[in-house]
Write an enzyme that holds these catalytic residues in place. Structure first.
Site, mmCIF file in Angstrom:
data_model
loop_
_atom_site.group_PDB
_atom_site.id
_atom_site.type_symbol
_atom_site.label_atom_id
_atom_site.label_comp_id
_atom_site.label_asym_id
_atom_site.label_seq_id
_atom_site.Cartn_x
_atom_site.Cartn_y
_atom_site.Cartn_z
ATOM 1 N N LYS A 70 -65.380 64.388 -45.748
ATOM 2 C CA LYS A 70 -65.728 65.791 -45.928
ATOM 3 C C LYS A 70 -67.120 65.959 -45.341
ATOM 4 C CE LYS A 70 -66.705 69.416 -49.310
ATOM 5 N NZ LYS A 70 -66.882 69.773 -50.731
ATOM 6 N N TYR B 4 -67.945 61.968 -48.808
ATOM 7 C CA TYR B 4 -68.491 63.328 -48.817
ATOM 8 C C TYR B 4 -69.933 63.305 -48.328
ATOM 9 C CZ TYR B 4 -69.830 67.846 -51.009
ATOM 10 O OH TYR B 4 -70.282 69.117 -51.263
#
Length: 377
Positions: A234, A206
Site C-alpha cells: 500500500k 504499508y
C-alpha cells in the site's frame, strides 16, 4: 514390573530411577527450552510409580508455523479494499451493530476486502484485546463474503509478531504491516522487521511516511520481494513510486484516494485501499473496474479532498455521523469537523447524489452539542 503401554508412539514410559537420571524432577531441568511433558499414572494407594514422558520437541506453536488457507494471490487479486471505520457507543465501547451494518454495506457496494483496525479504523486507539476481537468477529460474521485484512503492524517487532499470530489464529486472511514509527530504525532494521513477520501469512506492507516519519524505500521492498507471502504494497508516496514497483511486477494498492484513478489507469496500480469507499463503495468500485472514467473521478475528487481536510479519520467519522450510519461519538484525541465543513459535506452529498452514499437517512449538518467526545474507554 512391566510398564503400561501407550498408543502414542511419541510417548515412552520410564520408572522413577530413569526419571531421576533424566533430571525430570528438577525445576531447573523443566525450565530448559526442550521441555519434557509428563503425566503421572496412579496405580493404587496414592502411589505414582511411573511417569509418562514425551521428549519429541513438544513446543508451543511458533510464529513460522501459523497456518493460513488464503493464498497470497487471493489477496493480490483484490482491487477495492476499504479501510473500514470503527463506530462507537456513547460509553466508548464498539458499536458492533453499526459495525456489522457498515461491513454489509461494503459487501453490497462491491468492496472485496476490509482493513480492520487500521488508521481509519483507529486501531491505535484500541487495546490489543479489542483489536483481535474485532478481527475475529469480522472473520466469523463476514469472512466467507469478504477478505479480512487485520492491521497487526507495530513499531515493536515483538508486538507485531504476537499480534499477527493472534490475527491469523482467529482467521484473518492477511496482515497489514507498517514500518516501525517514532522509534525509527535503519534500512537493515526495516528489512529484518518485515522478514520477521512475512513467513506468517499473506502480507501487505504499508508505506505512509507522513504518518510513520520514515519512507520504506524501494531498496527495502526489493529485499523482501522474494517472499511468497508478500501480496504487495500500500503505497502513499505518489505515482512515480507506484510505477517503480509495477514495472517490476510488484502489486500496488494506491493509498491515496485522490490519486487512485491515475495510479490505476496510467501507472499500473490496479488496486486501491480506500477511505472514500466507506461512503461510496459502489462508485469506488466503478472507478477501479469499469474502464477509464475521468468524469466520475472529477465528480468524486471534492469528496476525496474533503475527507483529508484534517487528518484522517476525523472527516470520515464526521461524515458517517451526518449520514446517520454511525453515532456521533469520537474517541479522543479525534474531534468532529467544524460547522462550516459539515455544511460543505451536505453540499457534496447533494452534488454526487444521496443514493450513491451508504445508509438511508438524509445527510444532516448536526449541532456541536450532538457530538460525544470520550476520553476514557
Amino acid at each position: 514390573m512391566a510398564l503400561p503401554t501407550t498408543a502414542n508412539p511419541g510417548v515412552r514410559l520410564v520408572g522413577w530411577k530413569e526419571a531421576s537420571t533424566l533430571g525430570l524432577w528438577s525445576t531447573s531441568r523443566l525450565a530448559l527450552p526442550r521441555r519434557a511433558a509428563f503425566a503421572l499414572h496412579r496405580t493404587g494407594r496414592g502411589k505414582f510409580p511411573v511417569v509418562a514422558i514425551s521428549l519429541d520437541d513438544y513446543l508451543p506453536m511458533r510464529s513460522t508455523e501459523v497456518k493460513n488457507w488464503t493464498s497470497t494471490s487471493d489477496i493480490t487479486s483484490l482491487r477495492l479494499i476499504t479501510a473500514v471505520k470503527t463506530p462507537y457507543l456513547p460509553d466508548g465501547r464498539f458499536d458492533l451493530e453499526a459495525y456489522d451494518s457498515l461491513i454489509n454495506m461494503q459487501i453490497e457496494g462491491g468492496a472485496e476486502g476490509v482493513i480492520v483496525g487500521g488508521t481509519t479504523g483507529e486501531g491505535h486507539l484500541m487495546s490489543w484485546d479489542e483489536h483481535i476481537m474485532l478481527i475475529g468477529r469480522t472473520v466469523n460474521c463476514f469472512g466467507t463474503r469478504i477478505k479480512v485484512i487485520g492491521n497487526t503492524g507495530s513499531n515493536s517487532t515483538r508486538e507485531a509478531i504476537h499480534a499477527t499470530e493472534q490475527g491469523f489464529a482467529v482467521g484473518m486472511h492477511a496482515a497489514l504491516h507498517i514500518n516501525p514509527y517514532y522509534g525509527k530504525t535503519s534500512t537493515e532494521g526495516l528489512i529484518s522487521h518485515f522478514e520477521a513477520v512475512l513467513p506468517m501469512g499473506p502480507t501487505i506492507i504499508y508505506n505512509v511516511p507522513s504518518r510513520s516519519g520514515q519512507d520504506i524505500t524501494p531498496e527495502v521492498i526489493d529485499a523482501v520481494s522474494g517472499y511468497s507471502n508478500l501480496a504487495g504494497v500500500k503505497e502513499c508516496v505518489g505515482h512515480e513510486r507506484v510505477k517503480c514497483y509495477t514495472d517490476k511486477g510488484i502489486a500496488i494498492w494506491s493509498g491515496n484516494d485522490d490519486e487512485c484513478y491515475d495510479s490505476r489507469w496510467k501507472y499500473g496500480a490496479t488496486r486501491v485501499i480506500s477511505v472514500a469507499s466507506n461512503l461510496v463503495p459502489s462508485l469506488m468500485r466503478s472507478l477501479m473496474y469499469e474502464g477509464e472514467n475521468a468524469v466520475l473521478n472529477e465528480k468524486l475528487l471534492p469528496l476525496m479532498k474533503w475527507l483529508f481536510c484534517q487528518p484522517n479519520p476525523i472527516a470520515l467519522n464526521t461524515a458517517l455521523a451526518q449520514l446517520g450510519v454511525a453515532r456521533p461519538v469520537f474517541r479522543l484525541p479525534y474531534v468532529p469537523l467544524p460547522l462550516e465543513k459539515r455544511i460543505e459535506f451536505v453540499r457534496i452529498v447533494e452534488a454526487i447524489g444521496r443514493e450513491n452514499f451508504v445508509g438511508q437517512k438524509e445527510a444532516r449538518i448536526l449541532d456541536d452539542d450532538d457530538f460525544v467526545l470520550i476520553s476514557r474507554y
